[in-house]
Design a protein around this motif. Structure first.
Motif, PDB file in Angstrom:
ATOM      1  N   LEU A 185       0.816  -1.207   0.000  1.00 21.53           N
ATOM      2  CA  LEU A 185       0.000   0.000   0.000  1.00 21.53           C
ATOM      3  C   LEU A 185       0.851   1.259   0.000  1.00 21.53           C
ATOM      4  N   ILE A 186       1.911   1.286   0.797  1.00 18.93           N
ATOM      5  CA  ILE A 186       2.730   2.502   0.832  1.00 18.93           C
ATOM      6  C   ILE A 186       3.509   2.668  -0.475  1.00 18.93           C
TER       7      ILE A 186
ATOM      8  N   MET B 190       4.002  10.613  -6.327  1.00 20.14           N
ATOM      9  CA  MET B 190       5.174  11.172  -6.995  1.00 20.14           C
ATOM     10  C   MET B 190       4.929  11.361  -8.488  1.00 20.14           C
ATOM     11  N   LEU B 191       4.296  10.384  -9.132  1.00 20.29           N
ATOM     12  CA  LEU B 191       4.033  10.511 -10.559  1.00 20.29           C
ATOM     13  C   LEU B 191       3.046  11.635 -10.845  1.00 20.29           C
ATOM     14  N   GLY B 192       2.183  11.933  -9.873  1.00 17.91           N
ATOM     15  CA  GLY B 192       1.227  13.012 -10.061  1.00 17.91           C
ATOM     16  C   GLY B 192       1.863  14.390 -10.071  1.00 17.91           C
TER      17      GLY B 192
ATOM     18  N   LEU C  41       8.497  24.995  -3.358  1.00 23.17           N
ATOM     19  CA  LEU C  41       7.197  24.359  -3.111  1.00 23.17           C
ATOM     20  C   LEU C  41       7.152  22.960  -3.720  1.00 23.17           C
ATOM     21  N   THR C  42       7.813  22.780  -4.852  1.00 20.76           N
ATOM     22  CA  THR C  42       7.867  21.443  -5.456  1.00 20.76           C
ATOM     23  C   THR C  42       8.620  20.469  -4.559  1.00 20.76           C
ATOM     24  N   LEU C  43       9.717  20.925  -3.963  1.00 19.69           N
ATOM     25  CA  LEU C  43      10.435  20.076  -3.006  1.00 19.69           C
ATOM     26  C   LEU C  43       9.546  19.736  -1.816  1.00 19.69           C
ATOM     27  N   LEU C  44       8.769  20.730  -1.354  1.00 19.19           N
ATOM     28  CA  LEU C  44       7.851  20.465  -0.244  1.00 19.19           C
ATOM     29  C   LEU C  44       6.807  19.437  -0.632  1.00 19.19           C
ATOM     30  N   GLU C  45       6.303  19.522  -1.846  1.00 20.71           N
ATOM     31  CA  GLU C  45       5.282  18.575  -2.281  1.00 20.71           C
ATOM     32  C   GLU C  45       5.837  17.161  -2.423  1.00 20.71           C
ATOM     33  N   ILE C  46       7.114  17.044  -2.785  1.00 19.32           N
ATOM     34  CA  ILE C  46       7.739  15.715  -2.822  1.00 19.32           C
ATOM     35  C   ILE C  46       7.757  15.118  -1.412  1.00 19.32           C
ATOM     36  N   ALA C  47       8.098  15.960  -0.428  1.00 16.38           N
ATOM     37  CA  ALA C  47       8.081  15.487   0.958  1.00 16.38           C
ATOM     38  C   ALA C  47       6.664  15.140   1.398  1.00 16.38           C
TER      39      ALA C  47
ATOM     40  N   PHE D  32       5.521  11.670   0.244  1.00 21.03           N
ATOM     41  CA  PHE D  32       6.014  10.569   1.076  1.00 21.03           C
ATOM     42  C   PHE D  32       5.328  10.562   2.439  1.00 21.03           C
ATOM     43  N   ILE D  33       5.218  11.742   3.048  1.00 23.55           N
ATOM     44  CA  ILE D  33       4.699  11.822   4.415  1.00 23.55           C
ATOM     45  C   ILE D  33       3.241  11.390   4.472  1.00 23.55           C
ATOM     46  N   GLN D  34       2.425  11.855   3.532  1.00 25.15           N
ATOM     47  CA  GLN D  34       1.006  11.513   3.577  1.00 25.15           C
ATOM     48  C   GLN D  34       0.772  10.028   3.319  1.00 25.15           C
ATOM     49  N   ALA D  35       1.579   9.421   2.460  1.00 30.35           N
ATOM     50  CA  ALA D  35       1.469   7.974   2.267  1.00 30.35           C
ATOM     51  C   ALA D  35       1.843   7.234   3.545  1.00 30.35           C
ATOM     52  N   TYR D  36       2.894   7.699   4.214  1.00 34.27           N
ATOM     53  CA  TYR D  36       3.322   7.057   5.463  1.00 34.27           C
ATOM     54  C   TYR D  36       2.280   7.237   6.557  1.00 34.27           C
TER      55      TYR D  36
END
Length: 227
Positions: free
Chosen positions: A76-77, A85-87, A200-206, A209-213
């Protein structure tokens, strides 16, 4: 340029065929294929190490009976991280910005943990609805409140994931549009806006990951209460 910023969250279609299914299956094509050799390539080795660390940390507080969920949570993760990430790539669609998709993941997994608790330890599972030492006058009110909080868990899971990703995509599109408009008019301000867009793009990458976790972590906490 899109006339409506929310058009990016509509499921795209080609010749009348919804492309949401393609967006859901594409991440699996990108994963490396396991091999029977003693030594794998670097990508597969890194992925296996990350999955082992994640599974061990996630299921550390869970009883032995819940360890059989490790494969499901690891899958799931990977699925959520890959889609998130692909989005972020241009001209792509993020299925996790759809509340229906996230509720379709949250409701069955939450319901499975509840049913496991009712089957294996019904007294303990129902005991969560009434804390020990509650005054008699507050018993009906607390039972209603705890029941509502129990049934609102899957909704909170789905809304949290949807809201965070939707807000991030909207900010990226707003700042990207501002950069596109400001660069010819005010180059200095446009460059500053572009730098902000990069951050902001770097923040969205984080956030991806964080929201999936967080999604999987909360499911493991619900499992911990019922095994």
């Amino acid at each position: 340029m899109a006339l409506n910023f929310f058009d990016q969250f509509m499921s795209p279609s080609f010749m009348g065929i919804p492309l949401m299914a393609l967006a859901l299956t594409l991440p699996w094509i990108l994963f490396p294929t396991p091999t029977a050799r003693w030594l794998n390539n670097r990508s597969l080795t890194l992925q296996n190490w990350a999955l082992n660390r994640f599974s061990s940390q996630l299921l550390l507080p869970v009883n032995t009976g819940g360890h059989k969920w490790a494969l499901l949570y690891a899958s799931l993760i990977i699925y959520l991280v890959a889609i998130n990430m692909l989005g972020l790539l241009p001209y792509t669609f993020t299925p996790t910005t759809q509340l229906s998709h996230n509720l379709g993941l949250a409701v069955p997994l939450w319901l499975a943990t509840v049913l496991i608790g009712l089957r294996n330890q019904p007294t303990h599972a129902l005991g969560h609805l009434l804390p020990e030492g509650t005054p008699t006058a507050l018993i009906p009110v607390l039972i209603v409140i705890e029941t509502i909080s129990l049934f609102i868990r899957p909704l909170a899971l789905g809304v949290r994931l949807t809201a965070n990703l939707t807000a991030g995509h909207l900010l990226i599109q707003l700042i990207g549009t501002a950069s596109f408009v400001l660069l010819p008019l005010m180059p200095t301000v446009g460059l500053l806006t572009t730098a902000l867009l990069f951050l902001l793009t770097l923040l969205e990458i984080a956030v991806a990951f964080i929201q999936a976790y967080v999604f999987v972590l909360l499911l493991s906490l619900y499992l911990q209460e019922n095994v």
